[in-house]
Design a protein around this motif. Structure first.
Motif, PDB file in Angstrom:
ATOM      1  N   HIS A  46       0.848  -1.194   0.000  1.00 27.75           N
ATOM      2  CA  HIS A  46       0.000   0.000   0.000  1.00 27.75           C
ATOM      3  C   HIS A  46       0.881   1.241   0.000  1.00 27.75           C
ATOM      4  O   HIS A  46       1.834   1.333   0.771  1.00 27.75           O
ATOM      5  N   THR A  47       0.554   2.205  -0.854  1.00 28.40           N
ATOM      6  CA  THR A  47       1.350   3.422  -0.966  1.00 28.40           C
ATOM      7  C   THR A  47       0.497   4.656  -0.690  1.00 28.40           C
ATOM      8  O   THR A  47      -0.618   4.776  -1.203  1.00 28.40           O
ATOM      9  N   TYR A  48       1.032   5.551   0.119  1.00 27.20           N
ATOM     10  CA  TYR A  48       0.349   6.787   0.489  1.00 27.20           C
ATOM     11  C   TYR A  48       1.260   7.969   0.153  1.00 27.20           C
ATOM     12  O   TYR A  48       2.461   7.920   0.432  1.00 27.20           O
ATOM     13  N   THR A  49       0.716   9.011  -0.429  1.00 30.24           N
ATOM     14  CA  THR A  49       1.502  10.215  -0.692  1.00 30.24           C
ATOM     15  C   THR A  49       0.779  11.425  -0.110  1.00 30.24           C
ATOM     16  O   THR A  49      -0.452  11.418   0.036  1.00 30.24           O
ATOM     17  N   MET A  50       1.562  12.439   0.202  1.00 33.43           N
ATOM     18  CA  MET A  50       0.993  13.647   0.798  1.00 33.43           C
ATOM     19  C   MET A  50       1.785  14.857   0.340  1.00 33.43           C
ATOM     20  O   MET A  50       3.015  14.825   0.281  1.00 33.43           O
ATOM     21  N   GLU A  51       1.080  15.919   0.006  1.00 34.84           N
ATOM     22  CA  GLU A  51       1.718  17.192  -0.267  1.00 34.84           C
ATOM     23  C   GLU A  51       0.760  18.313   0.116  1.00 34.84           C
ATOM     24  O   GLU A  51      -0.454  18.122   0.158  1.00 34.84           O
ATOM     25  N   GLY A  52       1.309  19.471   0.425  1.00 29.18           N
ATOM     26  CA  GLY A  52       0.452  20.597   0.777  1.00 29.18           C
ATOM     27  C   GLY A  52       1.127  21.552   1.731  1.00 29.18           C
ATOM     28  O   GLY A  52       2.200  21.270   2.273  1.00 29.18           O
ATOM     29  N   THR A  60      -3.306   4.062  -2.509  1.00 26.88           N
ATOM     30  CA  THR A  60      -3.655   2.966  -3.422  1.00 26.88           C
ATOM     31  C   THR A  60      -4.738   2.076  -2.843  1.00 26.88           C
ATOM     32  O   THR A  60      -5.492   1.450  -3.584  1.00 26.88           O
ATOM     33  N   ASN A  61      -4.807   2.006  -1.520  1.00 28.12           N
ATOM     34  CA  ASN A  61      -5.775   1.150  -0.837  1.00 28.12           C
ATOM     35  C   ASN A  61      -6.183   1.783   0.486  1.00 28.12           C
ATOM     36  O   ASN A  61      -5.415   2.528   1.083  1.00 28.12           O
ATOM     37  N   VAL A  62      -7.365   1.458   0.929  1.00 31.11           N
ATOM     38  CA  VAL A  62      -7.777   1.801   2.286  1.00 31.11           C
ATOM     39  C   VAL A  62      -6.973   0.910   3.239  1.00 31.11           C
ATOM     40  O   VAL A  62      -6.754  -0.270   2.945  1.00 31.11           O
ATOM     41  N   PRO A  63      -6.478   1.435   4.366  1.00 34.07           N
ATOM     42  CA  PRO A  63      -5.745   0.589   5.311  1.00 34.07           C
ATOM     43  C   PRO A  63      -6.516  -0.686   5.648  1.00 34.07           C
ATOM     44  O   PRO A  63      -7.734  -0.650   5.850  1.00 34.07           O
ATOM     45  N   THR A  64      -5.815  -1.787   5.706  1.00 34.29           N
ATOM     46  CA  THR A  64      -6.453  -3.081   5.907  1.00 34.29           C
ATOM     47  C   THR A  64      -7.073  -3.225   7.286  1.00 34.29           C
ATOM     48  O   THR A  64      -8.155  -3.796   7.447  1.00 34.29           O
ATOM     49  N   GLY A  66     -17.681  -0.558  -4.108  1.00 33.57           N
ATOM     50  CA  GLY A  66     -16.797  -0.585  -2.962  1.00 33.57           C
ATOM     51  C   GLY A  66     -15.423  -0.017  -3.251  1.00 33.57           C
ATOM     52  O   GLY A  66     -15.126   0.437  -4.361  1.00 33.57           O
ATOM     53  N   LEU A  67     -14.567  -0.017  -2.231  1.00 36.26           N
ATOM     54  CA  LEU A  67     -13.202   0.498  -2.336  1.00 36.26           C
ATOM     55  C   LEU A  67     -12.205  -0.619  -2.070  1.00 36.26           C
ATOM     56  O   LEU A  67     -12.495  -1.575  -1.363  1.00 36.26           O
ATOM     57  N   LYS A  68     -11.016  -0.450  -2.612  1.00 34.84           N
ATOM     58  CA  LYS A  68      -9.971  -1.454  -2.402  1.00 34.84           C
ATOM     59  C   LYS A  68      -9.402  -1.343  -0.991  1.00 34.84           C
ATOM     60  O   LYS A  68      -9.212  -0.248  -0.478  1.00 34.84           O
TER      61      LYS A  68
END
Length: 227
Positions: free
Chosen positions: A27-33, A51-55, A225-227
Motif C-alpha cells: 500500500h502506498t500513500y503520498t501527501m503534499e500541501g 492505493t488502498n484503504v488501510p487493511t 466498494g473500495l480497495k
C-alpha cells in the motif's frame, strides 16, 4: 541580497509543497500541501493519495502516527478511510475513529454512521437514507452518476476554509483550523472539517466533521466498494 532572499523563499515554498511518500506492505500513500495549524493562509491546499484503504487498525495507526497525522490535511484525509473501515468492521473502525478524533466527536460520528450504514425493515438497503458509499463521496472522480467510483489512486483534495484558525477557550488547549475537502457528492462540492492541534503533540486530530456524514446525493447504479 534581495535576490538571495527571494530564492530562499522560493526554495522554502518548494520544500513545503514537496510530495512525500509512505508505504506499508504493497500500500502506498503520498501527501503534499502547505496547510498548517501555525498560520492561516487562505490559498493553502493539500492533497493525499492512497492505493488502498488501510487493511486494519494496525496499519491505520502506523499511517497516522508515522505519516499522515503530522499534518492537518493528512489527518483530514484519514476520516474517509476510518469511515470505510467502520463500514467493513465495526470494532476495527471504532478503534480507528477513536484514534484520530477529538473524544467529543467520536459519538457523533458513530451514531450517524450506524444509521447510514445499517439496514432495517424501515430503511432497507435500497432506501435512499442507507448510504454505505459515503466514504467514497469525497474521493476525486467519484460522483453519483458513476456510482461513486473514484479515480485511482484514491485522491483527497483539500483547501483552506474561509474561516480563520481559532484558539480553544474552553475544554482544553489547542488551535482549531478549518479545511474544505472537495467532493462531488454534494451541490457545494466541498465538505468542512475542523482539525485541532495541541501544543504538546506533533499529531493532529479531527475536532468536528458533521458534513462528512451528511446525506449525499443518491447513487445512480450499484456501488462497487473500495480497495
Amino acid at each position: 541580497m534581495r535576490k538571495l532572499t527571494l530564492l530562499m523563499m522560493i526554495c522554502m515554498g518548494l520544500m513545503v509543497r514537496a510530495q512525500s511518500t509512505w508505504t506499508y506492505g504493497d500500500h502506498t500513500y503520498t501527501m503534499e500541501g502547505n496547510l498548517t495549524a501555525e498560520k492561516y493562509n487562505n490559498a493553502a491546499t493539500g492533497v493525499v493519495t492512497f492505493t488502498n484503504v488501510p487493511t486494519d487498525y494496525v496499519e491505520f495507526e502506523a499511517l497516522y502516527t508515522q505519516f499522515l497525522g503530522k499534518t492537518p490535511h493528512g489527518t483530514a484525509a484519514m476520516m474517509p478511510m476510518a469511515m470505510e473501515i467502520y463500514g467493513r468492521n465495526r470494532d476495527e473502525g471504532l478503534r480507528c475513529l477513536k484514534l484520530i478524533n477529538w473524544p467529543n466527536n467520536v459519538n457523533s460520528v458513530v451514531s450517524q454512521l450506524k444509521e447510514k450504514y445499517g439496514t432495517s425493515e424501515y430503511a432497507p438497503a435500497n432506501d435512499g437514507y442507507h448510504q454505505r458509499y459515503l466514504p467514497a463521496a469525497v474521493l476525486k472522480g467519484a460522483k453519483p452518476e458513476n456510482a461513486y467510483t473514484p479515480s485511482l489512486p484514491y485522491t483527497v483534495e483539500m483547501k483552506a476554509s474561509v474561516n480563520k484558525h481559532q484558539d480553544m477557550t474552553f475544554g482544553g488547549t489547542g488551535r482549531v483550523m478549518y479545511i474544505y475537502i472537495m467532493g462531488d457528492g454534494w451541490d457545494t462540492h466541498q465538505r468542512s472539517v475542523e482539525i485541532i492541534k495541541q501544543p504538546d503533540s506533533e499529531l493532529h486530530q479531527v475536532f468536528n466533521c458533521p458534513s462528512l456524514y451528511t446525506q449525499c446525493k443518491q447513487i445512480k447504479g450499484e456501488w462497487k466498494g473500495l480497495k
